[in-house]
Design a protein around this motif. Structure first.
Motif, short mmCIF file in Angstrom:
data_model
loop_
_atom_site.label_atom_id
_atom_site.label_comp_id
_atom_site.label_asym_id
_atom_site.label_seq_id
_atom_site.Cartn_x
_atom_site.Cartn_y
_atom_site.Cartn_z
N GLN A 132 0.83 -1.21 0.00
CA GLN A 132 0.00 0.00 0.00
C GLN A 132 0.86 1.26 0.00
O GLN A 132 0.63 2.21 0.75
N ASP A 133 1.88 1.24 -0.86
CA ASP A 133 2.77 2.37 -1.12
C ASP A 133 3.65 2.76 0.08
O ASP A 133 4.20 3.86 0.11
N LYS A 134 3.78 1.91 1.06
CA LYS A 134 4.66 2.17 2.19
C LYS A 134 5.74 1.10 2.28
O LYS A 134 5.50 -0.06 1.94
N LEU A 135 6.91 1.50 2.74
CA LEU A 135 8.00 0.57 2.96
C LEU A 135 7.87 -0.02 4.36
O LEU A 135 7.94 0.70 5.35
N LEU A 210 -3.17 -14.93 -8.38
CA LEU A 210 -3.87 -13.75 -7.91
C LEU A 210 -3.33 -12.52 -8.62
O LEU A 210 -2.23 -12.53 -9.18
N SER A 211 -4.09 -11.44 -8.57
CA SER A 211 -3.59 -10.16 -9.08
C SER A 211 -2.41 -9.70 -8.24
O SER A 211 -2.20 -10.17 -7.12
N ARG A 212 -1.63 -8.78 -8.77
CA ARG A 212 -0.42 -8.32 -8.09
C ARG A 212 -0.71 -7.78 -6.69
O ARG A 212 0.08 -8.00 -5.76
N ASP A 213 -1.86 -7.12 -6.53
CA ASP A 213 -2.19 -6.56 -5.21
C ASP A 213 -2.94 -7.54 -4.32
O ASP A 213 -3.31 -7.22 -3.19
#
Length: 418
Positions: A132-135, A210-213
């Motif tokens: 979710q765009d966080k490291l 599954l999809s990438r996300d």
């Protein structure tokens, strides 16, 4: 003055970078002795690296807590500790597929991207630490499956290393019949390793699960059946030995290096022990084969994350920066034979001379696919491993398309429940 100017500028730039890093990590408090918890070190390389830290950080000594070798058992122990909100674990050595689950549960803390040289890491490896765009962690080791093969036996038959499943099947059957040797094996016990082997088969047939996300089941039944048929066909025809239904990584490694297999799918860590085994200089490695050419591996490895319940977060984060640095990454490869995450190490002539498989491994990692970033990944893996295990076990009464269709239905239920 002209000679001194570059030195002065370098000092100022270094100081500026150090200040920036300090500012990015200052939100973490608590210093002192801490722990690193990770899977069992089977090579003995890890403690000497920790000793180097301890020598220069006597007030922030790190203690290694080793968990079982199997990833499933590691996860179970970590989850039990974190659910209890225990502060016993500080730095967590996470399998790359656990990032989403641990982040979603609030068990680990996000990290500042700018505090780590991520631009010098292999790009697919960095992706495994982002959710979710966080490291949420820092890559420590990477991994991609390789095909180990008996180059001496291939040479006797005039074979080149197989690039396709058809070539692997032909060669495995021939060598099995002529030399009374197992043809091919991977990790086929019903655990995470089987999920990986199946995922690689599906990917190598041009499909995905599954999809990438991780929010949709994108499995094409026909392509997934093609991947499953590759495995079940090997068992039906005998070029995959029945004993491999009990194989995890170590069992398949030992079978190959004891001369009981012509081909074996395994991770790079199996290379070093094989060089001093019965197969010695008689083996080589190449990329995994696929339906119509080189296949695609699942992306493996370990990322270092910070426990949300650690009371020594500042020391732990500094250790993560140190332990994922270039010099330690070189030692991870040189002393432990584990794939590093720094891209430049794969092009180092000295390392390639010592580890001839590095160019192949680099290509395998760059073409590998991360396993889905699902917060319910453990359930996903259990469904896949159970279904595939049943399909591979005699008497082979279930049709491949029925197995895949049932698996897809169960996966849809898991994803909808997220």
């Amino acid at each position: 003055m002209r000679r001194l100017l570059p030195v002065v500028l370098a000092v100022l730039v270094t100081a500026g970078c150090s200040t920036a890093v300090a500012q990015k990590t200052e939100r973490f408090g608590g210093s002192g002795p801490f722990t690193l918890v990770t899977g069992r070190d089977t090579t003995g390389y890890l403690q000497p690296l920790l000793d180097r830290w301890n020598e220069t950080h006597p007030g922030e000594r790190v203690t290694l807590l080793e968990l079982p070798e199997a990833a499933d058992e590691q996860r179970a122990q970590m989850v039990a500790n974190l659910q209890a909100k225990s502060d016993r674990y500080d730095v967590l050595g996470l399998d790359v597929v656990w990032t989403a689950e641990f982040a979603d549960a609030g068990w680990i803390l996000p990290l500042e991207r700018g505090a780590f040289p991520l631009d010098r890491f292999l790009p697919p490896v960095v992706d495994t630490a982002v959710y979710q765009d966080k490291l949420w962690a820092v890559p420590y080791t990477s991994n991609a499956g390789l095909l180990y093969y008996r180059k001496d036996l291939l040479a006797k038959q005039g074979f080149k290393p197989p690039r396709t499943w058809a070539e692997l099947r032909e060669q495995a059957r021939t060598l099995h019949d002529k030399y009374d040797i197992g043809g091919y094996a991977g990790q086929f016990l019903a655990y995470e390793g089987l999920t990986v082997n199946f995922a690689e088969a599906v990917q190598s047939a041009g499909g995905q699960i599954l999809s990438r996300d991780g929010t949709q089941v994108t499995m094409d039944v026909a392509r997934a059946k093609t991947g499953l048929d590759f495995l079940t066909g090997g068992f039906r025809e005998g070029w995959i030995p029945q004993e491999s239904l009990s194989f995890k990584e170590e069992e398949s490694r030992l079978a190959f290096q004891e001369g009981r297999l012509a081909f074996s799918r395994n991770w790079p860590h199996a290379y070093g022990p094989a060089t001093t085994s019965a197969v010695g200089d008689k083996f080589g490695v190449t990329r995994l084969p696929g339906l119509n050419g080189p296949g695609s591996s699942s992306l493996g490895g370990v990322n270092l994350a910070l426990s949300a319940y650690s009371k020594r977060q500042k020391s732990a984060v500094e250790f993560i920066r140190y332990f994922t640095g270039l010099e330690n990454q070189r030692r991870v490869l040189a002393d432990g034979s584990f794939p590093p995450v720094w891209a430049e190490l794969y092009d180092d002539p000295g390392l390639i001379k010592r580890f001839p498989y590095l160019p192949v491994l680099k290509q395998s990692i760059l073409s590998a696919r991360p396993r889905p970033a699902s917060a319910n990944y453990n359930q996903v893996s259990l469904v896949i491993a159970s279904a595939v295990s049943n399909a591979l076990t005699p008497p082979f009464t279930e049709a491949g398309d029925d197995v895949v269709a049932s698996m897809k239905g169960q996966l849809n239920e898991i994803i909808r429940a997220q």
